[in-house]
Design an enzyme around this catalytic site. Structure first.
Site, mmCIF file in Angstrom:
data_model
loop_
_atom_site.group_PDB
_atom_site.id
_atom_site.type_symbol
_atom_site.label_atom_id
_atom_site.label_comp_id
_atom_site.label_asym_id
_atom_site.label_seq_id
_atom_site.Cartn_x
_atom_site.Cartn_y
_atom_site.Cartn_z
ATOM 1 N N TYR A 33 79.490 6.309 -32.243
ATOM 2 C CA TYR A 33 80.773 6.706 -32.811
ATOM 3 C C TYR A 33 81.749 5.548 -32.820
ATOM 4 C CZ TYR A 33 82.981 6.855 -28.194
ATOM 5 O OH TYR A 33 83.507 6.512 -26.976
ATOM 6 N N LYS A 148 78.144 1.834 -28.439
ATOM 7 C CA LYS A 148 79.172 2.893 -28.395
ATOM 8 C C LYS A 148 78.501 4.234 -28.677
ATOM 9 C CE LYS A 148 84.035 3.634 -29.638
ATOM 10 N NZ LYS A 148 84.546 3.891 -28.294
ATOM 11 N N GLU A 181 84.962 -1.579 -16.410
ATOM 12 C CA GLU A 181 85.983 -1.242 -17.404
ATOM 13 C C GLU A 181 86.499 0.142 -17.062
ATOM 14 O OE1 GLU A 181 84.171 -0.800 -21.337
ATOM 15 O OE2 GLU A 181 82.339 -0.043 -20.402
ATOM 16 N N LEU A 206 81.735 -2.084 -22.920
ATOM 17 C CA LEU A 206 81.879 -1.969 -24.370
ATOM 18 C C LEU A 206 82.774 -3.114 -24.863
ATOM 19 C CD1 LEU A 206 81.286 -0.083 -26.843
ATOM 20 C CD2 LEU A 206 83.642 0.671 -26.579
HETATM 21 N N1 PLP Z 1 85.497 0.852 -22.980
HETATM 22 C C1 PLP Z 1 85.046 2.089 -23.214
HETATM 23 C C2 PLP Z 1 84.010 2.668 -22.319
HETATM 24 C C3 PLP Z 1 85.552 2.835 -24.291
HETATM 25 O O1 PLP Z 1 85.099 4.074 -24.526
HETATM 26 C C4 PLP Z 1 86.563 2.268 -25.106
HETATM 27 C C5 PLP Z 1 87.128 3.011 -26.236
HETATM 28 O O2 PLP Z 1 86.881 4.157 -26.443
HETATM 29 C C6 PLP Z 1 87.009 0.973 -24.812
HETATM 30 C C7 PLP Z 1 86.450 0.291 -23.750
HETATM 31 C C8 PLP Z 1 88.076 0.323 -25.655
HETATM 32 O O3 PLP Z 1 87.555 0.003 -26.906
HETATM 33 P P1 PLP Z 1 88.521 -0.124 -28.184
HETATM 34 O O4 PLP Z 1 89.503 -1.198 -27.845
HETATM 35 O O5 PLP Z 1 87.592 -0.529 -29.272
HETATM 36 O O6 PLP Z 1 89.156 1.194 -28.372
#
Ligand code: PLP
Length: 289
Positions: A33, A148, A181, A206
């Protein structure tokens, strides 16, 4: 006005939108997603989300449901049909529907679902001024966090623990005591020497699109950043801490597990980075806080 969902080529009232009970997203979390910010009716960092979506699909050998150009057109249709000015666009692609069996089915088309809903980004401005609290949780996820995937159960459990504790987010800590994270955000600290630190890209985290944008902006403004793992102890001893994501561009973390970070107030480096992000958001979309 009823919200409309895009499911495999059709816009349908959200309450009637359906995928098969044999969809592999439902049966196996066999899908990926993206969540994209929409500000002032424009998509933020759209190329970054397209690139990450393509990578997630490729890592799981799921065929792209359509070309990037077609996906961009469908996206515009979904936003328009839902009259989204400031909001969030959700895109999910699964391997498709097939008789339940673990191996990949052959001859199955991927399922593509898109939804959009309004989202108030201005609430983040107040949170930026006050700062937010995080708790920590053990990182119990699989080792391909770079994909993701819709398989988010450990993230859901961690976020729920944060909510129950009255915190905004849970920072996840690996077996070595290092912060990976947040449950849906990337984690950053500002060390005592003023250097901004965030974990380097690997299978452990991620690749946040907002993380990537902030790294670029910091580089352009000669703000020193090191991509390095940091421990929970280092985070607790940091001068500042903050998190980034599509839905929370840059929020100061002023407490971790109840312990104040720095003087317990949002710090100047975080404020500067947040300012750079809002200016970039305005540059891309015209959105003003
Ligand atoms: N880390 C995880 C596990 C996430 O699910 C997300 C976003 O949903 C992020 C980091 C941040 O990613 P982004 O900056 O692309 O929203």
């Amino acid at each position: 006005m009823p919200r409309l969902a895009y499911v495999d080529g059709r816009l349908t009232p959200l309450g009637d939108a359906k995928v098969s009970v044999e969809d592999r997203g439902f049966q196996f979390a066999d899908g990926v997603y993206e969540v994209v910010a929409v500000l002032n009716a424009a998509l933020l960092d759209w190329p970054g989300h397209l690139t990450r979506l393509a990578r997630s699909l490729a890592e799981l050998w799921i065929a792209a449901p359509m070309s990037d150009a077609a996906l961009s057109m469908v996206t515009a249709r979904v936003l328009k049909a839902n009259r989204i000015r400031d909001g969030l666009l959700y895109i999910q692609v699964t391997r498709g529907a097939a008789r339940r069996d673990h191996p990949f089915p052959s001859g199955v088309r991927p399922t593509l679902v898109m939804t959009a809903r309004p989202f108030d980004f201005r609430q983040r401005v107040g949170q930026q001024a006050s700062g937010i609290a995080v708790i920590t949780q053990p990182d119990i996820r699989w080792t391909r966090r770079d994909i993701k995937s819709v398989s988010l159960l450990p993230n859901v459990l961690a976020k729920q623990a944060a909510k129950a504790a009255g915190a905004f987010e849970a920072w996840l800590v690996d077996d070595d005591g290092a912060v990976t994270e947040g449950s849906s955000t990337n984690a950053w600290i500002v060390r005592d020497d003023g250097v901004v630190v965030t974990r380097p890209l690997s299978n452990s985290i991620l690749a946040g699109v907002m993380r990537d944008t902030l790294l670029r902006l910091a580089g352009e403004h000669q703000i020193r950043v090191e991509e390095a793992a940091f421990s929970l102890d280092e985070a607790l001893a940091a001068r500042e801490a903050f998190l980034t994501s599509t839905t929370a561009p840059c929020l100061p973390v002023v407490r971790i597990d109840g312990q104040a970070i720095g003087d317990g107030q949002p710090g100047p480096v975080t404020a500067k980075l947040a300012e750079l992000l809002w200016l970039e958001i305005e540059r891309q979309t015209g959105f003003r806080r």
